[in-house]
Design a protein around this motif. Structure first.
Motif, PDB file in Angstrom:
ATOM      1  N   SER A  19     -36.961  44.916  21.353  1.00  0.00           N
ATOM      2  CA  SER A  19     -35.963  45.660  20.776  1.00  0.00           C
ATOM      3  C   SER A  19     -36.029  47.135  21.285  1.00  0.00           C
ATOM      4  O   SER A  19     -34.824  47.662  21.682  1.00  0.00           O
ATOM      5  N   PHE A  22     -34.856  47.009  24.843  1.00  0.00           N
ATOM      6  CA  PHE A  22     -33.378  47.050  25.032  1.00  0.00           C
ATOM      7  C   PHE A  22     -32.727  48.299  24.619  1.00  0.00           C
ATOM      8  O   PHE A  22     -31.766  49.063  25.381  1.00  0.00           O
ATOM      9  N   ALA A  44     -27.554  43.260  27.808  1.00  0.00           N
ATOM     10  CA  ALA A  44     -28.196  42.194  27.412  1.00  0.00           C
ATOM     11  C   ALA A  44     -28.469  40.834  28.224  1.00  0.00           C
ATOM     12  O   ALA A  44     -29.162  40.008  28.447  1.00  0.00           O
ATOM     13  N   SER A  45     -27.411  40.951  29.396  1.00  0.00           N
ATOM     14  CA  SER A  45     -27.688  39.692  30.279  1.00  0.00           C
ATOM     15  C   SER A  45     -28.783  39.847  31.300  1.00  0.00           C
ATOM     16  O   SER A  45     -29.375  38.904  31.917  1.00  0.00           O
ATOM     17  N   LEU A  47     -31.981  40.879  29.545  1.00  0.00           N
ATOM     18  CA  LEU A  47     -32.897  40.670  28.567  1.00  0.00           C
ATOM     19  C   LEU A  47     -33.672  39.365  28.900  1.00  0.00           C
ATOM     20  O   LEU A  47     -35.110  39.382  29.028  1.00  0.00           O
TER      21      LEU A  47
END
Length: 347
Positions: A19, A22, A44-45, A47
């Motif tokens: 978290s 990110f 997010a792609s 992660l």
């Protein structure tokens, strides 16, 4: 119960870590983006490939490749894994988020999946992002292992030192009690003095030298008491000189130097028919401790006695444990003289 709690703590800490990773990339510039959902999706792609690469390195490549086959194969494996992570990222982005948010990406048709998958420049631009979490994981894991290894070494060191001291103290007591026994058989008037000195020495050994380092002045007092006891025992059979110049604040590991005196008396004086001689010198300042002792030896002493005293072996082990790479011990025999020289660096 403990395993469940440990598992929950581990999962929770990893969830917090990802978290934060990110948020680190998204939050600072999120306020400037018009299409926030698309912007979040773009990061997010990355992660999932980051997670796969990090855990793959941590639980597969390090234990099964680096530890078994070395750095070269590990480096090749990391390069391949990094490229596969890049392929996965390209696939998720091209067939996922770019299809969902076409107005955000607006890429020309020729920039398709295979074009990106084979573009080294595009791969190099994204490689650092994939490696970043893995490097953090590896650094934390390495630090944890180093800390655990250090704690184990310290525990082993303490255990070994305690074992050595437990061997050394009875060895010392055996010799000094022999002195007292000999005097009591003779009903000597010196027995009370011997008891007083022995009591002072025992008080020091049992209660005042349990620290890793003790004042060298206290050790010097112990040595003088021991020498006084031995002089009572051997009388004119031994001629001993002990010179010392010690600064007040210098400290040393306890019960090191007395072993050399025990060895000199046991293997030099006790077996000497004529008068034995012992000469010792101790000099110490804030940077260096210098100690030397020379004693005469007999030519007919038993082979098993030659340099094999329990105390001398123990002090060599203690020096290796307490002063690694900071001491120099020379033990040699020249004709009828047995010599020991010790230097300990304090800085």
């Amino acid at each position: 119960m403990l395993k469940t709690k440990y598992l929950l703590n581990t999962v929770g800490s990893h969830a917090i870590f990802w978290s934060l990773i990110f948020s680190f990339f998204v939050v600072p510039t999120l306020g400037y983006q018009e299409q926030k959902l698309a912007y979040i999706g773009a990061y997010a792609s990355k992660l999932l490939p980051q997670m796969i690469l990090a855990y793959g390195m941590l639980f597969i490549l390090v234990p099964y490749v680096l530890n078994r086959y070395g750095k070269v194969l590990f480096g090749i494996s990391v390069g391949i894994s990094l490229y596969l992570s890049f392929i996965l990222y390209t696939f998720i982005r091209y067939y996922g988020f770019e299809r969902i948010f076409p107005e955000y990406y607006r890429l020309p048709p020729e920039v398709d999946f295979w074009w990106r998958a084979t573009d080294f420049h595009y791969f190099a631009q994204n490689a650092i992002w994939f490696l970043f979490p893995a490097v953090i994981f590896m650094s934390v894991r390495y630090y944890k292992h180093q800390r655990e290894a250090l704690e184990l070494r310290e525990q082993k060191k303490s255990a070994e030192l305690n074992a050595l001291k437990n061997q050394l103290n009875p060895h010392f007591l055996f010799n000094t009690l022999n002195n007292l026994y000999a005097l009591t058989l003779k009903k000597s008037d010196q027995a009370p003095e011997v008891i007083a000195k022995l009591s002072e020495m025992l008080d020091y050994i049992l209660y005042r030298c349990n620290e890793e380092y003790v004042p060298l002045k206290d050790e010097l007092n112990l040595l003088n008491n021991y020498i006084a006891l031995e002089k009572v025992r051997y009388g004119k059979r031994v001629s001993i000189q002990f010179e010392s110049r010690v600064e007040q604040r210098v400290k040393i590991a306890p019960l090191l130097l007395i072993t050399f005196f025990e060895n000199a008396f046991k293997h030099g004086v006790s077996q000497e028919i004529k008068q034995a001689k012992i000469h010792a010198m101790l000099e110490a300042d804030s940077e260096l401790i210098k100690f030397s002792i020379t004693n005469t030896v007999t030519s007919h002493k038993a082979e098993s006695d030659e340099r094999q005293a329990i105390g001398l072996t123990n002090v060599q082990k203690q020096l290796r444990l307490i002063y690694p790479e900071k001491h120099k011990l020379i033990v040699k025999e020249h004709g009828e003289l047995f010599m020991v020289e010790l230097k300990i660096e304090l800085r």
